[in-house]
Write an enzyme that holds these catalytic residues in place. Structure first.
Site, short mmCIF file in Angstrom:
data_model
loop_
_atom_site.label_atom_id
_atom_site.label_comp_id
_atom_site.label_asym_id
_atom_site.label_seq_id
_atom_site.Cartn_x
_atom_site.Cartn_y
_atom_site.Cartn_z
CE1 TYR A 227 70.34 55.54 -20.00
CE2 TYR A 227 69.44 57.66 -19.29
CZ TYR A 227 69.97 56.42 -18.99
OH TYR A 227 70.14 56.05 -17.67
CD GLU B 217 73.69 56.92 -13.79
OE1 GLU B 217 74.08 58.06 -13.42
OE2 GLU B 217 72.69 56.77 -14.51
CD1 TRP C 86 72.13 60.97 -19.48
CD2 TRP C 86 73.72 60.06 -18.21
NE1 TRP C 86 72.05 59.60 -19.60
CE2 TRP C 86 73.02 59.02 -18.83
CE3 TRP C 86 74.77 59.73 -17.37
CZ2 TRP C 86 73.32 57.67 -18.65
CZ3 TRP C 86 75.09 58.38 -17.17
CH2 TRP C 86 74.35 57.38 -17.82
#
Length: 186
Positions: free
Chosen positions: A21, A43, A51
């Site tokens: 990522y 998000e 995350w």
């Protein structure tokens, strides 16, 4: 500590989750509305969680939300909400699920008016973080300051996704992020 520096201190197991990522998505411009919608929904779902949790569930999210097809998600009905609430592969939070569906509907309206979600973002660029947050709160559900900031950082609308000495920083610049392509209005 920045994401770039944090990765250097992660275990190999955590690096395997974060590095793809960080190296290939974070901070790079996105030109596809479904992928912009994907990033917004990821998000939103990260709020209150790590995350890493979202990255681990990313494939499940894609499957559960029809690969983030804006039109399909906007058409979700009660049965889809119930299906998502029962799916352990996603974050089973009613507010976040409802936000995904309502935000898909909002994006459809933006597409009608501006031609695309991306064009809507470009139309408003550049704004300060505070102006972006105000605009997102007016337009979308479940979009607070941190969610909006990370969405804009991660999609190239705000600078700061990578340290300038991070090798990925130069790759992001070559991809022409919005924050580096226009001078400020005003």
């Amino acid at each position: 500590m920045t994401y770039c520096r944090a990765i250097t201190h992660m275990s190999d197991e955590k690096k395997a989750i974060h590095k793809p990522y960080h190296d290939m998505a974070y901070g790079f411009p996105i030109h596809d509305d479904n992928e912009l919608f994907c990033r917004l929904i990821l998000e939103i779902n990260q709020a209150g969680l790590s995350w890493e949790t979202i990255l681990k569930k990313q494939d499940s999210f894609r499957k559960a939300y029809h690969n983030f097809n804006v039109k399909k998600v906007a058409a979700y009905k009660a049965a889809d909400r119930k299906r998502l609430m029962a799916d352990p592969g996603v974050i089973r939070n009613r507010l976040k699920i409802n936000a995904a569906i309502e935000n898909a509907k909002a994006i459809l309206l933006l597409q009608k008016e501006f031609g695309s979600f991306e064009k809507w973002l470009a139309h408003h660029h550049p704004l300060s973080k505070e102006e972006w947050v105000k605009l997102f709160k007016k337009t979308f559900k479940f979009t607070g300051g941190e969610i909006v900031n990370e969405f804009l950082l991660s999609t190239g609308y705000l600078p700061g996704a990578h340290d300038k000495n991070c090798p990925v920083f130069k790759k992001v610049l070559k991809a022409k992020p919005k924050w580096n392509s226009q001078s400020k209005k005003k």
